[in-house]
Each structure stands twice: as C-alpha cells, then as structure tokens.
Design an enzyme around this catalytic site. Structure first.
Site, PDB file in Angstrom:
ATOM      1  N   LYS A  16      54.864  33.762  41.028  1.00  0.00           N
ATOM      2  CA  LYS A  16      55.553  33.462  42.283  1.00  0.00           C
ATOM      3  C   LYS A  16      54.577  32.866  43.296  1.00  0.00           C
ATOM      4  CE  LYS A  16      59.084  36.930  41.710  1.00  0.00           C
ATOM      5  NZ  LYS A  16      59.819  35.974  40.888  1.00  0.00           N
ATOM      6  N   SER A  17      53.306  32.761  42.922  1.00  0.00           N
ATOM      7  CA  SER A  17      52.311  32.273  43.880  1.00  0.00           C
ATOM      8  C   SER A  17      52.610  30.868  44.401  1.00  0.00           C
ATOM      9  CB  SER A  17      50.910  32.331  43.258  1.00  0.00           C
ATOM     10  OG  SER A  17      50.579  33.664  43.007  1.00  0.00           O
ATOM     11  N   THR A  62      44.914  34.828  38.032  1.00  0.00           N
ATOM     12  CA  THR A  62      45.721  35.972  37.607  1.00  0.00           C
ATOM     13  C   THR A  62      45.368  36.327  36.165  1.00  0.00           C
ATOM     14  OG1 THR A  62      47.954  36.860  37.538  1.00  0.00           O
ATOM     15  CG2 THR A  62      47.769  34.510  37.141  1.00  0.00           C
ATOM     16  N   LYS A  66      40.559  37.607  35.535  1.00  0.00           N
ATOM     17  CA  LYS A  66      39.885  38.055  36.761  1.00  0.00           C
ATOM     18  C   LYS A  66      38.426  38.435  36.522  1.00  0.00           C
ATOM     19  CE  LYS A  66      44.130  39.360  39.076  1.00  0.00           C
ATOM     20  NZ  LYS A  66      44.896  40.362  39.816  1.00  0.00           N
ATOM     21  N   ASP A 102      43.094  41.659  46.203  1.00  0.00           N
ATOM     22  CA  ASP A 102      44.133  42.578  45.709  1.00  0.00           C
ATOM     23  C   ASP A 102      44.130  43.907  46.471  1.00  0.00           C
ATOM     24  OD1 ASP A 102      45.308  40.974  43.754  1.00  0.00           O
ATOM     25  OD2 ASP A 102      43.827  41.547  42.240  1.00  0.00           O
ATOM     26  N   GLY A 127      46.032  54.792  35.984  1.00  0.00           N
ATOM     27  CA  GLY A 127      45.502  53.633  35.261  1.00  0.00           C
ATOM     28  C   GLY A 127      44.015  53.473  35.480  1.00  0.00           C
ATOM     29  N   ALA A 128      43.358  52.884  34.491  1.00  0.00           N
ATOM     30  CA  ALA A 128      41.911  52.655  34.606  1.00  0.00           C
ATOM     31  C   ALA A 128      41.549  51.293  34.036  1.00  0.00           C
ATOM     32  CB  ALA A 128      41.147  53.770  33.878  1.00  0.00           C
ATOM     33  N   GLY A 129      42.489  50.340  34.130  1.00  0.00           N
ATOM     34  CA  GLY A 129      42.229  48.979  33.664  1.00  0.00           C
ATOM     35  C   GLY A 129      41.877  48.070  34.827  1.00  0.00           C
ATOM     36  N   GLY A 130      41.989  46.773  34.586  1.00  0.00           N
ATOM     37  CA  GLY A 130      41.608  45.767  35.588  1.00  0.00           C
ATOM     38  C   GLY A 130      42.327  45.947  36.918  1.00  0.00           C
TER      39      GLY A 130
HETATM   40  P1  ATR Z   1      45.439  45.741  33.688  1.00  0.00           P
HETATM   41  O1  ATR Z   1      44.384  44.685  33.732  1.00  0.00           O
HETATM   42  O2  ATR Z   1      46.813  45.259  34.077  1.00  0.00           O
HETATM   43  O3  ATR Z   1      45.035  46.971  34.409  1.00  0.00           O
HETATM   44  P2  ATR Z   1      44.681  46.900  31.164  1.00  0.00           P
HETATM   45  O4  ATR Z   1      43.252  46.652  31.471  1.00  0.00           O
HETATM   46  O5  ATR Z   1      45.216  46.614  29.788  1.00  0.00           O
HETATM   47  O6  ATR Z   1      45.640  46.072  32.120  1.00  0.00           O
HETATM   48  O7  ATR Z   1      44.995  48.418  31.548  1.00  0.00           O
HETATM   49  C1  ATR Z   1      46.256  48.974  31.361  1.00  0.00           C
HETATM   50  C2  ATR Z   1      46.255  50.391  31.914  1.00  0.00           C
HETATM   51  O8  ATR Z   1      47.584  50.919  31.833  1.00  0.00           O
HETATM   52  C3  ATR Z   1      45.359  51.348  31.150  1.00  0.00           C
HETATM   53  O9  ATR Z   1      44.809  52.255  32.076  1.00  0.00           O
HETATM   54  C4  ATR Z   1      46.355  52.045  30.212  1.00  0.00           C
HETATM   55  O10 ATR Z   1      45.940  53.325  29.784  1.00  0.00           O
HETATM   56  P3  ATR Z   1      44.881  53.491  28.571  1.00  0.00           P
HETATM   57  O11 ATR Z   1      43.520  53.234  29.167  1.00  0.00           O
HETATM   58  O12 ATR Z   1      45.064  54.884  28.119  1.00  0.00           O
HETATM   59  O13 ATR Z   1      45.284  52.468  27.538  1.00  0.00           O
HETATM   60  C5  ATR Z   1      47.556  52.164  31.114  1.00  0.00           C
HETATM   61  N1  ATR Z   1      48.841  52.324  30.401  1.00  0.00           N
HETATM   62  C6  ATR Z   1      49.505  51.376  29.718  1.00  0.00           C
HETATM   63  N2  ATR Z   1      50.686  51.875  29.247  1.00  0.00           N
HETATM   64  C7  ATR Z   1      50.769  53.160  29.670  1.00  0.00           C
HETATM   65  C8  ATR Z   1      51.739  54.205  29.530  1.00  0.00           C
HETATM   66  N3  ATR Z   1      52.866  54.019  28.867  1.00  0.00           N
HETATM   67  N4  ATR Z   1      51.484  55.392  30.112  1.00  0.00           N
HETATM   68  C9  ATR Z   1      50.325  55.596  30.792  1.00  0.00           C
HETATM   69  N5  ATR Z   1      49.369  54.658  30.958  1.00  0.00           N
HETATM   70  C10 ATR Z   1      49.576  53.452  30.415  1.00  0.00           C
END
Ligand code: ATR
Length: 270
Positions: A16-17, A62, A66, A102, A127-130
């Site tokens: 949507k940017s 995006t 990143k 962000d 969450g602990a991803g990007g």
């Molecule tokens: P992004 O860059 O969007 O953060 P990512 O790096 O793939 O994407 O990270 C996805 C995050 O969503 C992770 O923290 C993942 O948990 P895991 O580290 O255990 O994989 C979390 N995640 C994805 N699906 C999930 C679910 N159904 N329930 C809980 N956590 C979920």
C-alpha cells in the site's frame, strides 16, 4: 524535476506504500513519483545499484530485504543501528543512508493515534523475528516495561542479549503466561499471515488493555481473541504502516505529512 522514489520487496504487488506516498505528495505539494519494484530474492544489491544509477533519491524496503538494506547502508540512524534492520534508504551524493522508521511508526500510532501512553506500561511483545527487532529499540525508549514471548525460546534469548545494552527485557515462554496480565500486547509474529493464533492463555489482558496486531488489512485471530477477552482497544497495524511512511517521507523531503486523513483514506480502500 520530479524526484523518484520506490518501494522494494518480494512480493510487492500487495504493497500500500505507493498509494500512501501518492496521498502524502498531493497533500504537501511535493513533486515526486513512487513506484513498486519487485527485486529478485538474490538480487537486492543490484536492484539498489540500478536505482541509484537511474537517479532515484531513496526507497522504502519491505520484506524480506530489511537486513540486506542494513548491510548495504553506509550511514545509519540510531534505531537502524540498534535494530540491525533498515526500512528506509536515502541516496545522497554517492552515499547510502539507512534508517528504520518502523519503531517510531508503531509508537506514534499507539500513543498519538490510539491515545495509549506506553511509559511504565507492562507490554508483551510476541515474536522474535525481523518485525520484533525493528520495533524493540523504540519500545524501550518509550519507557515500556517490556517482556518478549516467543515459540522458540532460544531466539527470544538471542534477542534479549542483542538488546541488553538498551534496556531490560524479560523473556517468557507461552506456558508461563498463565499467571500474568499485560496492559498492552503487540503481535509481531507472522502468525496472522497464516491465520493462526499464538497460544495466549485466557485472562492475559489487564483491564483497559490495548491489543495491537502489526498485520493490517483484515481482522486477525489475535484481534478476535483480544475482543473476546475484553481488551479495551484492539487495533491492526494500518496506522503503523502510514506513520512509518510519514517518517520516511520526512527523511526524504523534510516535510511532515498529516497522517490521519491518509489512514482514513487507505482504510476506505481496503
Ligand atoms: P518477521 O520478519 O515478519 O518477523 P520471521 O523472522 O520469520 O518474520 O519471524 C516470525 C516470528 O513469528 C517468529 O518469532 C515466529 O516464532 P518462532 O521463532 O518460534 O518460529 C513467530 N510465529 C510464527 N507463527 C507463529 C505462531 N503460529 N504462533 C506463535 N509464533 C509464531
């Protein structure tokens, strides 16, 4: 002369940017163009080089680029340095400047648009991803009392070590959540994309709590759960998307667009 900007991602057609920046440009009478550009997954650097040589002035970044945008940047904003993720590039006299808007977009949407003060609030980030890395420095500087919960505990531990110098983050397991309640829960997992729900227990929201899903465009299982559990405010991430774009627009044009009419307009279109 029209200054050229773009958003780079893979996929990109859903972005949507372009609509958001078009509305900003109209509102502030800035003569810019803004194109969606699909970069090959293994061709991010050459995509950026092509944009620079074609005279582009900057771009939004995006998924999934990143981190590569962070690596390619020659100068970094404080939050980009801290999060090791870049969502905004500015091309200036042979230099690439990288910023991350962000976190400020999220905090501005929560505090300014939703009217929820974050200082000293018990905030749970899932969450602990990007997506989580990108917003943690700003959540800490907003004075939150921050906890992180992640399905894979090790990644949450790595995350806490990474941000150790910025502030104290409690790391939790989903199984441990039963006895606590939070004033704000932010979903930074990718669970909403797959229509899943992170395993949150009943009673996790304090009275007057905010539930915020960084996903936008539709109701998610987390948002529905939050309503059922009596969360006071439930929001998707559209406001964050528009706010982070406004901050990028400011970095490029030194003009700050008004976000409220743009949030309303984009919501109407979705
Ligand atoms: P992004 O860059 O969007 O953060 P990512 O790096 O793939 O994407 O990270 C996805 C995050 O969503 C992770 O923290 C993942 O948990 P895991 O580290 O255990 O994989 C979390 N995640 C994805 N699906 C999930 C679910 N159904 N329930 C809980 N956590 C979920």
């Amino acid at each position: 002369m029209t200054d050229k900007y773009a958003v780079i991602g893979n996929p990109i057609s859903h972005s949507k940017s372009p609509q958001i920046h078009k509305l900003f440009a109209e509102q502030t009478s800035q003569d810019i163009s803004y194109d969606p550009i699909l970069s090959p997954l293994h061709g991010f650097t050459s995509t950026i080089k092509r944009l620079v040589s074609d005279g582009y002035k900057g771009c939004s970044i995006t998924l999934p680029f990143k981190f590569e945008a962070f690596q390619i940047s020659q100068h970094l904003s404080e939050s980009a340095q801290a999060s090791q993720a870049v969502n905004t590039l500015k091309f200036d006299e042979n230099t690439i400047y990288g910023a991350n808007t962000d976190g400020s977009g999220l905090v501005r949407d929560i505090q300014h648009n939703l009217g929820f003060t974050l200082k000293e609030r018990r905030v749970l980030l899932m969450g602990a991803g990007g997506a989580a890395y990108g917003v943690i420095p700003t959540l800490l500087s907003a004075g939150t009392n921050l906890s992180i919960v992640n399905r894979t505990f090790n990644s949450a531990q790595r995350l806490a070590e990474h941000f150790e110098t910025l502030g104290n983050i409690s790391i939790l397991k989903y199984e441990e959540l039963g006895s606590q309640a939070f004033e704000c829960i932010i979903n930074a997992t990718s669970s909403s994309i797959t229509n899943e729900m992170p395993p949150l227990p009943n009673g996790i929201f304090s009275p007057d709590a905010l539930a915020y899903d960084m996903m936008y465009g539709r109701d998610t299982p987390f948002m529905r759960f939050a309503r059922e559990q009596g969360a006071d405010l439930v929001s998707d991430g559209l406001g964050m998307l528009v706010e982070q774009a406004a901050e990028a627009f400011f970095i490029w044009r030194k003009v700050r667009p008004e976000t409220t009419p743009v949030i309303l307009e984009i919501r109407k279109q979705t």
